[in-house]
Scaffold this motif. Structure first.
Motif, short mmCIF file in Angstrom:
data_model
loop_
_atom_site.label_atom_id
_atom_site.label_comp_id
_atom_site.label_asym_id
_atom_site.label_seq_id
_atom_site.Cartn_x
_atom_site.Cartn_y
_atom_site.Cartn_z
N LYS A 35 30.84 12.15 3.00
CA LYS A 35 32.27 12.06 2.70
C LYS A 35 32.56 12.62 1.30
N MET A 36 31.75 12.23 0.34
CA MET A 36 31.95 12.71 -1.03
C MET A 36 31.75 14.21 -1.12
N GLU B 9 34.76 16.08 0.27
CA GLU B 9 35.92 16.03 -0.63
C GLU B 9 35.72 16.94 -1.84
N ARG C 38 36.12 20.53 -0.70
CA ARG C 38 37.54 20.83 -0.49
C ARG C 38 38.23 21.07 -1.83
N GLY C 39 37.88 20.28 -2.82
CA GLY C 39 38.45 20.46 -4.15
C GLY C 39 38.06 21.78 -4.79
#
Length: 126
Positions: A18-19, A22, A25-26
């Motif tokens: 999950k991290m 994210e 994506r950033g």
């Protein structure tokens, strides 16, 4: 840049995946996250997605058998995909993961992103 990040079937440690999704994506990546799926469901999603970079995450060597099965199935259904493995499993079982002929391994986010960037550059060559 696009990729799939997936937990190995049966894996309950998904916070790392999950991290990573994210953070990617950033940094401009389009990431499809696949968590908590069984083998057949995940392979079906991989086939439907056509991603050429697939990152598998696992929390330890307890996931080796499921990872090996997943890598073989991925090679059959998406033969041109680049496969990388990340998570604690790399620290615990890198020698056995190498036998699976994956395209890369990483145990931290920075090396994972660098590896994915390299893979994307190879895919994007004219």
């Amino acid at each position: 840049k696009s990729a799939m990040v997936a937990s190995v079937p049966g894996e309950t440690h998904t916070i790392g995946a999950k991290m990573a999704a994210e953070l990617l994506r950033g940094n401009g990546w389009d990431v499809e996250l696949a968590l908590g799926m069984d083998h057949e469901e995940l392979i079906g999603r991989i086939m439907a997605s056509n991603h050429l970079i697939i990152g598998y995450s696992a929390g330890g060597e307890h996931a080796l058998a499921n990872l090996a099965r997943l890598v073989v199935a991925t090679r059959v259904c998406q033969p041109y995909a680049h496969i990388m493995v990340s998570g604690r499993i790399v620290q615990e079982a890198a020698d056995r993961i190498k036998l699976m002929s994956v395209d890369g391994m990483s145990h931290d986010f920075d090396s994972a992103q660098a590896l994915m960037d390299e893979m994307w550059a190879q895919i994007s060559l004219p």
